[in-house]
Motif scaffolding. Structure first.
Motif, PDB file in Angstrom:
ATOM      1  N   LYS A  34       0.753  -1.083  -0.336  1.00  0.00           N
ATOM      2  CA  LYS A  34      -0.134  -0.022   0.349  1.00  0.00           C
ATOM      3  C   LYS A  34       0.833   0.682   0.055  1.00  0.00           C
ATOM      4  CE  LYS A  34      -3.728   0.436   2.561  1.00  0.00           C
ATOM      5  NZ  LYS A  34      -4.495   0.320   4.118  1.00  0.00           N
ATOM      6  N   ARG A  35       0.045   2.492  -0.816  1.00  0.00           N
ATOM      7  CA  ARG A  35       1.366   3.358  -0.559  1.00  0.00           C
ATOM      8  C   ARG A  35       0.985   4.001   0.783  1.00  0.00           C
ATOM      9  NH1 ARG A  35      -1.934   8.481  -2.024  1.00  0.00           N
ATOM     10  NH2 ARG A  35      -4.894   7.464  -1.826  1.00  0.00           N
ATOM     11  N   ASP A  65       0.459   7.742   2.068  1.00  0.00           N
ATOM     12  CA  ASP A  65       0.120   8.559   1.629  1.00  0.00           C
ATOM     13  C   ASP A  65       1.209  10.157   2.211  1.00  0.00           C
ATOM     14  OD1 ASP A  65      -1.403   9.327   3.897  1.00  0.00           O
ATOM     15  OD2 ASP A  65      -3.092   8.787   3.193  1.00  0.00           O
ATOM     16  N   SER A  66       0.530  11.598   1.574  1.00  0.00           N
ATOM     17  CA  SER A  66       1.105  12.398   1.892  1.00  0.00           C
ATOM     18  C   SER A  66       1.269  13.056   3.207  1.00  0.00           C
ATOM     19  CB  SER A  66       0.670  14.309   1.471  1.00  0.00           C
ATOM     20  OG  SER A  66      -0.898  14.037   1.955  1.00  0.00           O
ATOM     21  N   ASP A  67       0.093  12.250   4.120  1.00  0.00           N
ATOM     22  CA  ASP A  67      -0.163  12.087   5.493  1.00  0.00           C
ATOM     23  C   ASP A  67       1.116  11.947   5.881  1.00  0.00           C
ATOM     24  OD1 ASP A  67      -1.748  14.529   5.657  1.00  0.00           O
ATOM     25  OD2 ASP A  67      -3.314  12.814   6.227  1.00  0.00           O
ATOM     26  N   LYS A 118       5.690  15.993  -3.986  1.00  0.00           N
ATOM     27  CA  LYS A 118       4.741  15.632  -4.978  1.00  0.00           C
ATOM     28  C   LYS A 118       5.304  14.358  -5.690  1.00  0.00           C
ATOM     29  CE  LYS A 118       1.475  17.805  -4.243  1.00  0.00           C
ATOM     30  NZ  LYS A 118      -0.197  17.354  -3.867  1.00  0.00           N
ATOM     31  N   GLU A 125       4.379  11.678  -3.749  1.00  0.00           N
ATOM     32  CA  GLU A 125       3.367  10.730  -4.103  1.00  0.00           C
ATOM     33  C   GLU A 125       2.790  10.086  -5.448  1.00  0.00           C
ATOM     34  OE1 GLU A 125       1.185  14.175  -2.533  1.00  0.00           O
ATOM     35  OE2 GLU A 125       2.013  14.765  -1.236  1.00  0.00           O
ATOM     36  N   GLU A 144       4.926   6.624  -4.685  1.00  0.00           N
ATOM     37  CA  GLU A 144       4.403   6.142  -3.964  1.00  0.00           C
ATOM     38  C   GLU A 144       3.033   5.575  -4.579  1.00  0.00           C
ATOM     39  OE1 GLU A 144       4.519   4.685  -0.909  1.00  0.00           O
ATOM     40  OE2 GLU A 144       6.658   4.658  -0.559  1.00  0.00           O
ATOM     41  N   ARG A 145       2.583   6.412  -5.084  1.00  0.00           N
ATOM     42  CA  ARG A 145       1.218   6.124  -5.462  1.00  0.00           C
ATOM     43  C   ARG A 145       1.254   4.526  -6.514  1.00  0.00           C
ATOM     44  NH1 ARG A 145      -1.850  11.270  -7.172  1.00  0.00           N
ATOM     45  NH2 ARG A 145      -3.823   9.641  -8.686  1.00  0.00           N
ATOM     46  N   GLU A 180       1.868   1.111  -5.796  1.00  0.00           N
ATOM     47  CA  GLU A 180       0.639   0.861  -4.748  1.00  0.00           C
ATOM     48  C   GLU A 180      -0.192   0.397  -6.110  1.00  0.00           C
ATOM     49  OE1 GLU A 180      -2.655   1.576  -1.932  1.00  0.00           O
ATOM     50  OE2 GLU A 180      -2.494   3.144  -3.549  1.00  0.00           O
ATOM     51  N   ARG A 181      -0.655   1.340  -7.029  1.00  0.00           N
ATOM     52  CA  ARG A 181      -1.411   1.104  -8.413  1.00  0.00           C
ATOM     53  C   ARG A 181      -1.097  -0.324  -9.627  1.00  0.00           C
ATOM     54  NH1 ARG A 181      -4.229   6.293  -9.987  1.00  0.00           N
ATOM     55  NH2 ARG A 181      -4.860   5.029 -12.059  1.00  0.00           N
TER      56      ARG A 181
END
Length: 347
Positions: free
Chosen positions: A66-67, A69-71, A250, A253, A256-257, A260-261
């Motif tokens: 799983k990625r 996320d920004s947080d 960015k 991010e 990371e996406r 995951e995808r």
């Protein structure tokens, strides 16, 4: 040459080629992560290629598929080696600390951050070192049939990409025509963007124009509105400054996406549980095929509103291995397994 009018079908072939043979001119021997339809709030690219550091990519796998996320990216890379109150350990996020606490709990639940209570304070400690696993990010815009209208729409997008400098390289991929001079080279595209011509039937690509490496570590310009060079334009251009720190965040991010995808996530928005949906193997790998339409369907066609949709017969879902749960679930498992194989170190 075989004409492929569907941009979606062409996009899948570009992704498969990039996963197997990137880069077109050589020079990078490390692993790559390929994903599709990713970007920022204002810009989404058809294909993203993330060139990875081999050791860093394997270390990234410790954080799961799983990625982040920004947080989570505001917390996990900065977690200390020893227990420390989170507000002392982390840089000021620029937003209320209560949201940081929520992200800390999510990271703890995923097992990628150690947390404990010390009185009324939450203390954190890193579980693993978050690696510097991204070397370069390449953005590709796919236009299989680049007519004059498509070229007019594409040029401003590429100029925005070059001005922002969020990706290390920007490319246009188009279907090879076999002509001495590919038509795309005659269009008014920025010289900084590379041109890739893909023979989709042979799964082979050639570089028709080499891109310029963009300054991702320097400030960029977000072109919000550009009226163009027309002398009759009455609207002034609008721009925003993009500082290097924002760009770096960015980029991570997006990476990371992509992790995951991947690009095989098309099955998540299509209907593999339809009796007409198949995966067919060709020179480029597995591609979706609709027996009702006799071709690769577009992602928008293969939805609940498709008039040809017919659910799998219940008997198909009880045949056992290798399609236990039905062919649709088997297709998703196959694509997920292929995606995981491209991410070394995942358990």
């Amino acid at each position: 040459m075989v004409a492929h009018t569907s941009e979606f079908a062409f996009e899948l072939r570009v992704c498969q080629w990039a996963e197997d043979d990137w880069p077109p001119a050589g020079g990078h021997e490390g692993p790559t992560i390929v994903a599709r339809q990713l970007g920022t709030k204002r810009r989404r690219w058809d294909t993203i290629v993330v060139e990875c550091d081999p050791a860093g990519l394997r270390q990234r796998a410790k954080f799961g598929e799983k990625r982040l996320d920004s947080d989570l990216l505001d917390i996990v890379p900065y977690a200390p080696a020893e227990w420390e109150w989170y507000q002392d350990a982390l840089p000021d996020p620029g937003y209320p600390w209560q949201y940081v606490r929520e992200a800390i709990h999510r990271a703890g639940d995923r097992g990628i951050l150690d947390t404990r209570k010390n009185g009324n304070r939450i203390e954190i400690r890193r579980t693993y070192d978050y690696p510097d696993w991204v070397e370069r990010i390449v953005a590709i815009e796919n236009k299989p049939d680049l007519d004059a209208s498509a070229a007019r729409d594409l040029a401003p997008q590429l100029h925005r990409d070059v001005a922002l400098g969020l990706a290390d390289e920007v490319w246009v991929a188009t279907a090879a025509t076999g002509e001495t001079v590919e038509p795309i080279l005659l269009e008014d595209l920025p010289v900084d963007a590379g041109v890739l011509t893909l023979d989709v039937d042979a799964d082979r690509a050639e570089t028709s124009w080499h891109p310029r490496t963009l300054a991702v570590g320097e400030p960029g310009t977000q072109i919000l509105e550009n009226p163009g060079p027309s002398e009759h334009a009455t609207t002034a251009g609008r721009f925003e400054y993009a500082d290097p720190e924002w760009k770096a965040q960015k980029r991570l991010e997006i990476a990371e996406r992509a992790y995951e995808r991947g690009w095989r996530s098309f099955a998540d928005t299509m209907r593999p549980d339809c009796r007409h949906f198949e995966l067919r193997a060709d020179e480029t790998g597995f591609v979706p095929h609709c027996t009702a339409k006799g071709r690769t369907p577009t992602a928008s066609e293969c939805r609940h509103s498709c008039p040809s949709f017919e659910p799998e017969p219940p008997a198909w879902r009880s045949r056992g291995w290798p399609i236990e749960g039905g062919p649709g679930k088997g297709i998703k498992r196959l694509l997920a397994d292929q995606r995981r194989r491209e991410r070394p170190g995942l358990e």
